[in-house]
Write a protein that holds these residues in place. Structure first.
Motif, PDB file in Angstrom:
ATOM      1  N   PRO A 199       0.774  -1.190  -0.088  1.00 38.25           N
ATOM      2  CA  PRO A 199      -0.068  -0.016  -0.279  1.00 38.25           C
ATOM      3  C   PRO A 199       0.827   1.226  -0.119  1.00 38.25           C
ATOM      4  O   PRO A 199       0.288   2.521   0.480  1.00 38.25           O
ATOM      5  CB  PRO A 199      -0.792  -0.056   1.438  1.00 38.25           C
ATOM      6  N   PHE A 200       2.040   1.484  -0.442  1.00 35.30           N
ATOM      7  CA  PHE A 200       2.852   2.445  -0.368  1.00 35.30           C
ATOM      8  C   PHE A 200       2.915   3.106  -1.590  1.00 35.30           C
ATOM      9  O   PHE A 200       3.634   4.157  -1.793  1.00 35.30           O
ATOM     10  CB  PHE A 200       4.458   1.900  -0.031  1.00 35.30           C
ATOM     11  N   LEU A 201       2.277   2.539  -2.577  1.00 29.64           N
ATOM     12  CA  LEU A 201       2.287   3.174  -4.132  1.00 29.64           C
ATOM     13  C   LEU A 201       1.777   4.647  -3.803  1.00 29.64           C
ATOM     14  O   LEU A 201       0.713   4.856  -3.417  1.00 29.64           O
ATOM     15  CB  LEU A 201       1.226   2.384  -4.833  1.00 29.64           C
ATOM     16  N   ALA A 249       0.497   5.460 -10.342  1.00 31.24           N
ATOM     17  CA  ALA A 249      -0.270   4.130 -10.606  1.00 31.24           C
ATOM     18  C   ALA A 249      -0.264   3.876 -11.969  1.00 31.24           C
ATOM     19  O   ALA A 249      -0.039   2.890 -12.475  1.00 31.24           O
ATOM     20  CB  ALA A 249      -1.549   4.453  -9.925  1.00 31.24           C
ATOM     21  N   GLY A 250      -0.489   4.874 -13.076  1.00 32.90           N
ATOM     22  CA  GLY A 250      -0.579   4.978 -14.279  1.00 32.90           C
ATOM     23  C   GLY A 250       0.942   4.431 -14.849  1.00 32.90           C
ATOM     24  O   GLY A 250       0.963   3.403 -15.644  1.00 32.90           O
ATOM     25  N   ALA A 266      -2.373  -3.958 -10.426  1.00 31.81           N
ATOM     26  CA  ALA A 266      -2.933  -3.508  -9.161  1.00 31.81           C
ATOM     27  C   ALA A 266      -2.791  -4.593  -7.946  1.00 31.81           C
ATOM     28  O   ALA A 266      -3.107  -5.687  -8.473  1.00 31.81           O
ATOM     29  CB  ALA A 266      -4.492  -3.173  -9.531  1.00 31.81           C
ATOM     30  N   GLY A 267      -2.503  -3.921  -7.002  1.00 29.24           N
ATOM     31  CA  GLY A 267      -2.453  -4.785  -5.860  1.00 29.24           C
ATOM     32  C   GLY A 267      -1.108  -5.597  -5.835  1.00 29.24           C
ATOM     33  O   GLY A 267      -0.735  -6.226  -4.648  1.00 29.24           O
ATOM     34  N   PHE A 268       0.019  -5.178  -6.516  1.00 30.72           N
ATOM     35  CA  PHE A 268       1.121  -5.773  -6.343  1.00 30.72           C
ATOM     36  C   PHE A 268       1.799  -5.473  -5.174  1.00 30.72           C
ATOM     37  O   PHE A 268       1.877  -4.410  -4.668  1.00 30.72           O
ATOM     38  CB  PHE A 268       1.778  -5.232  -7.455  1.00 30.72           C
ATOM     39  N   GLN A 269       2.511  -6.457  -4.432  1.00 35.44           N
ATOM     40  CA  GLN A 269       3.249  -6.485  -3.352  1.00 35.44           C
ATOM     41  C   GLN A 269       4.605  -7.005  -3.651  1.00 35.44           C
ATOM     42  O   GLN A 269       4.570  -8.144  -4.012  1.00 35.44           O
ATOM     43  CB  GLN A 269       2.553  -7.009  -2.136  1.00 35.44           C
ATOM     44  N   GLN A 270       5.542  -6.107  -3.380  1.00 36.60           N
ATOM     45  CA  GLN A 270       7.017  -6.669  -3.745  1.00 36.60           C
ATOM     46  C   GLN A 270       7.255  -7.813  -2.793  1.00 36.60           C
ATOM     47  O   GLN A 270       7.359  -7.862  -1.606  1.00 36.60           O
ATOM     48  CB  GLN A 270       8.203  -5.618  -3.410  1.00 36.60           C
ATOM     49  N   PRO A 271       7.499  -9.165  -3.492  1.00 34.93           N
ATOM     50  CA  PRO A 271       7.629 -10.269  -2.684  1.00 34.93           C
ATOM     51  C   PRO A 271       9.002 -10.118  -1.834  1.00 34.93           C
ATOM     52  O   PRO A 271       9.175 -10.954  -0.657  1.00 34.93           O
ATOM     53  CB  PRO A 271       7.265 -11.590  -3.544  1.00 34.93           C
ATOM     54  N   ASN A 272      10.062  -9.701  -2.516  1.00 34.09           N
ATOM     55  CA  ASN A 272      11.347  -9.933  -2.120  1.00 34.09           C
ATOM     56  C   ASN A 272      12.179  -8.506  -2.188  1.00 34.09           C
ATOM     57  O   ASN A 272      12.355  -7.945  -3.364  1.00 34.09           O
ATOM     58  CB  ASN A 272      12.224 -10.963  -2.951  1.00 34.09           C
ATOM     59  N   PRO A 273      12.371  -7.883  -1.280  1.00 29.86           N
ATOM     60  CA  PRO A 273      13.463  -6.587  -1.125  1.00 29.86           C
ATOM     61  C   PRO A 273      14.671  -6.809  -1.654  1.00 29.86           C
ATOM     62  O   PRO A 273      15.167  -5.721  -2.132  1.00 29.86           O
ATOM     63  CB  PRO A 273      13.074  -5.863   0.219  1.00 29.86           C
ATOM     64  N   GLN A 274      15.362  -7.793  -1.561  1.00 34.06           N
ATOM     65  CA  GLN A 274      16.604  -8.257  -2.062  1.00 34.06           C
ATOM     66  C   GLN A 274      16.454  -8.292  -3.561  1.00 34.06           C
ATOM     67  O   GLN A 274      15.998  -9.311  -4.031  1.00 34.06           O
ATOM     68  CB  GLN A 274      17.095  -9.386  -1.521  1.00 34.06           C
ATOM     69  N   VAL A 307      10.352   4.806 -12.490  1.00 31.38           N
ATOM     70  CA  VAL A 307       8.880   4.649 -12.455  1.00 31.38           C
ATOM     71  C   VAL A 307       8.241   6.112 -12.531  1.00 31.38           C
ATOM     72  O   VAL A 307       7.249   6.204 -13.038  1.00 31.38           O
ATOM     73  CB  VAL A 307       8.552   4.079 -11.053  1.00 31.38           C
ATOM     74  N   ARG A 308       8.951   6.951 -12.010  1.00 33.92           N
ATOM     75  CA  ARG A 308       8.646   8.482 -11.996  1.00 33.92           C
ATOM     76  C   ARG A 308       8.495   8.862 -13.464  1.00 33.92           C
ATOM     77  O   ARG A 308       7.673   9.584 -13.813  1.00 33.92           O
ATOM     78  CB  ARG A 308       9.421   9.283 -11.334  1.00 33.92           C
TER      79      ARG A 308
END
Length: 958
Positions: free
Chosen positions: A661-663, A668-669, A678-686, A753-754
């Motif tokens: 939920p940090f997006l 988003a676009g 949509a709803g993506f959550q990063q599974p592995n921060p490494q 991303v930006r």
């Protein structure tokens, strides 16, 4: 290997062109006769000038760390001593548990595990030149790359007489690598008798013991001097789990920011029968965890539960807070006066460092979201026929398999053991002669030095064997030793399985330096204001370096950080000239004004020639007031690792801006355009970052400027309140163009991303599920680095009285600006007052010391201060440990450490001194760092969490 004749000829010709006019002038002029007391082979030469004239001391700002300063610190490593200087920046030391996922930084140097480096002005260790007795020291070797910086742990502290630190650009005098400054380690020489030094210390928790013994012997006669030294230092381990601040990945967050590679295994799969996407963890203690495809919710009855934050793995408790290190060294130097005008010397050193780093048990990440960069893991298929597969269907990477994160505790922690051997041999002649009634000094030198490292890695895995053992059982049975592998649940891997998948990994690397130089210095002729000083010289250097990873790694079968062999060599011919020209003598404008001019031409086999000039003014306004200023141009040649480093990888802790939920809603676009659902959550921060050398790199080019004054007021000298009172102020500015670096991986990801700009996005790949599965981050010449600031130092010695003698010193560095700009103009996150990427640039760093002596007693009190810093909270923004959630920043408060020492000298033999000390008297904790990679604090800036360190030292001379 001799340099190419044409290049050598050009260098010699240029040297002659520089020297001949000077020699002619010296012969034709009629200078005043030299005074007898200047006719000595030991005329003063200070770091920062090549002219042997004592009155040039003060030409440039040089900070001297004396033997007494070193002993007062209670430290046992040159690196630790130099890192406490206020002008030092973040650098590796034994508080960095730099192994495992640190991998290979973009400069190709490897992590330097177990080494101690020096960084001046926050410009990086590879931009600091380290000399020993004025001669270059070989670069480090870490068995994980070809290093570009010097490991100060290869030089025993016992042989050091003093350390001179020039925090100014000095390429014109010393050549490449001296952009940020020079550290010149002066060894002990004139020594009569013997000395035994014993020391022991430990933290008040009873761990991290440091033990050492130094044996020195020397003899000085009318014509010779001999000094021999043996030393051994043994530093014990401190585990991260034994300190409250470091026992979790981020203090105050528990396991919420831990790893998704967990002992039971995390399985993100897509059921080909129902299309359901599942994120499952086997339940503990289940004997029959058969997967039931009808159960798709989080309340399950099939032996699984849905992955949650509580399942994440606490890797921190396996880390080391202080890495163990053993260092043993032998050093000797002999000097012999062949005649009153000629001296021969020889010196040799051998040193062995044995160090250990440890990381948590190595995770096995499989599937496209594993982001390992290894196709054997990213494109794996786990067969439905594997007898331990509970899902009943093939787990095909990118289709039915999204991620497997299994951390086998059965295989134990990853342990990296280094053995680094250093050899050095040097010899030379030092002489003097008279020409035209002027005294000239000359020297010729030759030296060879080598660092060779071997690293053994226990606790890693063979991903090729893992893939075979998880695949078709018939294919596994056809290979001798292969047994099917069970990764589905905690404690499922048997010794036989471990024997198939867990190898012993051995890596090696070496750096070698050969050099020869010749120098001459004297007075050319006399002007009305005084003698024109002159120095010139020639130097040849040859660098060789190689890195050879284990054959398993070369084949791409290593589950950890992959890399390929690196090897390279280059040589350089250099000539320099330096002039000190008196503009005027004593008069209405002051005592004297001198102009210093220096220039160096360097011819590299890798990129050609480079000329670097330097200009300096020294104005002695009065006996007690000196003004000085310097402007220098410099360069740093690309290192072997930067030029020739093969493709390798390091793992970075990255926050994907597209994760929820940090997006940021405004992004988003862009995330959808990048294929992130949509709803993506990063599974592995490494995230694995692929990097490598670039043979097309250009040298870094720099401009440096310093100005300031030294004031020793006349009314303080030998007064009732001061024997000495000196006040020094220096302003510095460095401007580096085209620094060799890779864009910060987090910055590259954020900008992609930006902006969706291909400049940043082309190197970043994403899986169909949205996760990053490729990240290319290569070396190039980027933008610029600019920094400036002030040094303000005070030295005050009071007259001796009945209470004894007091001496006070106060050193301060104020950083006004630090600005790093990428090749496309993007501002990098590092700047004053900011903590980022395990390094800090404090706006104010200060050290104050009060010394007291009375008869046989001595004592000191030292304060070390670091001003406050600010960091990005990252994903810890929702935790109370983030001091300002509203701005998503965390404040690292200003910190002051106190050190106390006392000693007594007994009149026995030639003297027995007993010393006791306590560092961090009040057990001050470093501020919590949320962005730091390990242990919850910045190990290059602060003392360890919550630890006093006490020590005892006995020093006997006889």
């Amino acid at each position: 290997m001799l340099p190419k004749p044409s290049r050598l000829a050009r260098a010699v010709q240029l040297c002659l062109l520089l020297a001949l006019p000077a020699t002619a002038a010296a012969q034709d002029a009629s200078p005043a006769p030299a005074t007898p007391d200047t006719r000595t082979l030991d005329a003063v030469q200070v770091t920062g000038t090549r002219i042997r004239r004592a009155e040039l001391e003060g030409q440039v700002p040089v900070h001297t760390v004396s033997r007494a300063d070193i002993e007062r610190s209670g430290l046992t490593s040159i690196g630790d001593v130099v890192q406490q200087l206020t002008g030092s920046g973040s650098a590796l030391n034994t508080k960095f548990n730099s192994s495992g996922n640190f991998g290979f930084p973009p400069d190709g140097s490897g992590v330097g595990a177990g080494s101690a480096q020096v960084d001046l002005r926050h410009l990086g260790s590879k931009r600091v030149l380290v000399l020993v007795d004025g001669i270059r020291w070989v670069n480090e070797s870490s068995a994980s790359g070809v290093g570009a910086a010097t490991d100060l742990n290869t030089i025993p502290l016992a042989i050091v007489e003093r350390i001179e630190v020039l925090e100014d650009g000095a390429s014109s005098l010393y050549g490449s690598d001296a952009i940020a400054g020079v550290v010149n380690i002066i060894t002990r020489r004139d020594f009569d008798g013997a000395q035994v030094t014993l020391n022991y210390g430990e933290f008040d928790e009873g761990d991290g013991a440091s033990k050492g013994v130094d044996l020195s012997w020397g003899r000085t006669t009318d014509r010779s001097s001999l000094f021999l030294s043996l030393s051994h230092t043994d530093q014990d381990v401190v585990f991260a789990r034994d300190r409250e601040q470091s026992r979790f990945p981020v203090p105050g967050t528990g396991v919420a920011l831990g790893s998704s590679g967990i002992p039971a295994g995390r399985f993100m799969v897509r059921d080909p029968n129902t299309g359901a996407s599942l994120d499952l963890v086997p339940n503990a203690g289940v004997t029959d965890p058969l997967y039931n495809p009808a159960q798709t919710g989080c309340t399950r009855t099939d032996g699984f539960h849905c992955f949650g934050l509580a399942d994440r793995f606490n890797f921190a408790e396996y880390n080391l807070l202080l890495t163990p290190s053993k260092r043993s060294g032998a050093f000797g130097q002999f000097r012999f006066d062949i005649s009153p005008e000629l001296q021969w010397y020889a010196k040799a050193l051998i040193n062995r460092r044995e160090s250990t780093n440890q990381a948590a048990p190595e995770p096995i990440f499989l599937g496209p979201e594993g982001a390992t960069g290894n196709p054997l893991a990213d494109n794996i298929t786990i067969s439905a026929r594997n007898p331990y597969n509970p899902f009943g269907f093939d787990l095909v990477s990118g289709d039915s398999l999204i991620l497997v994160g299994r951390r086998p505790l059965e295989g134990g922690a990853r342990v990296f053991e280094q053995k680094v051997d250093t050899q050095y041999v040097g010899t030379g002649l030092v002489g003097s002669f008279e020409a035209g009634n002027s005294l000239w000094f000359w020297d010729v030198n030759a030296a060879w030095s080598r660092n060779k490292a071997r690293q053994t890695n226990r606790g890693s895995y063979n991903i090729f064997n893992i893939a075979l053992a998880l695949g078709d059982p018939d294919a596994c049975a056809a290979v001798a030793g292969c047994v099917p592998l069970d990764i589905f649940g905690a404690g499922t891997i048997t010794p036989q399985m471990l024997g198939w998948i867990q190898p012993l990994v051995r890596d090696e690397s070496q750096n070698e330096l050969r050099l020869a130089s010749a120098n001459i210095s004297g007075d050319l002729f006399r002007l009305p204001a005084g003698e024109v000083g002159f120095a010139a010289g020639y130097e040849f250097r040859e660098y060789k370096g190689w890195y050879q990873p284990d054959p398993l790694t070369v084949r791409g079968h290593y589950n950890g950080v992959p890399s390929l062999p690196t090897a390279g060599t280059y040589d350089v011919n250099e000539v320099f000239v330096e002039l000190d020209v008196p503009i005027f003598g004593e008069g209405v404008l002051g005592k004297s004004l001198n102009l210093n001019l220096a220039g160096r031409y360097s011819d590299y086999s890798t990129f050609g020639g480079e000329f670097t000039p330097k200009y300096g003014l020294r104005w002695q306004v009065a006996d007690d007031f000196l003004l000085r200023a310097t402007y220098a141009e410099g360069f740093r040649a690309p290192s072997i690792g930067e030029l020739f480093g093969s493709d390798s990888r390091f793992d970075a802790q990255l926050n994907d801006p597209c994760t929820e939920p940090f997006l940021d809603p405004s992004l988003a676009g862009n995330c959808r355009a990048l294929g992130v659902p949509a709803g993506f959550q990063q599974p592995n921060p490494q995230i694995s970052i692929t990097t490598g050398g670039n043979p097309a790199l250009d040298p870094e080019r720099a401009r440096s400027f310093t100005t300031g004054f030294v004031w020793s007021p006349w009314f303080a000298a030998n007064s009732s309140w001061a024997d000495r009172f000196d006040f020094e102020v220096t302003f510095y500015r460095h401007d580096i163009q085209g620094p060799i670096q890779a864009l910060s991986a987090q910055t590259q990801l954020d900008l992609c991303v930006r902006t969706l700009d291909p400049t940043y996005c082309d190197g970043i790949g994403r899986a169909a599920t949205g996760g990053i599965n490729a990240f290319n981050n290569r070396l190039t010449n980027l933008g610029s680095i600019k920094t400036d600031g002030w040094d303000v130092d005070l030295y005050w010695t009071l007259p001796e009285n009945a209470a004894g003698r007091f001496a006070f010193s106060w050193q301060n560095t104020f950083v006004g600006r630090y600005e790093a700009v990428g090749g496309a103009g993007q501002l990098q996150p590092r700047r004053p007052g900011i903590e980022v990427e395990d390094s800090a640039i404090p706006e104010w760093a200060s050290t104050a010391a009060l010394d007291w002596t009375r008869e046989a007693w001595n004592a000191s009190w030292t304060l070390r201060h670091v001003s406050d810093l600010v960091e990005d909270c990252g994903r810890a923004v929702t935790f109370p440990v983030c001091s300002d959630p509203a701005t998503a920043t965390n404040r690292l408060g200003s910190t002051t450490f106190h050190d106390l020492q006392a000693g007594y000298r007994f009149d026995w033999q030639q003297g027995l001194t007993l010393t006791a000390g306590l560092n961090n008297v009040f057990a001050k904790d470093p501020p919590i760092c949320l962005s730091c990679s390990l242990n919850g604090y910045d190990a290059s800036t602060y003392d360890m969490p919550g630890s006093r360190f006490w020590y005892l030292r006995a020093d006997l001379r006889f």
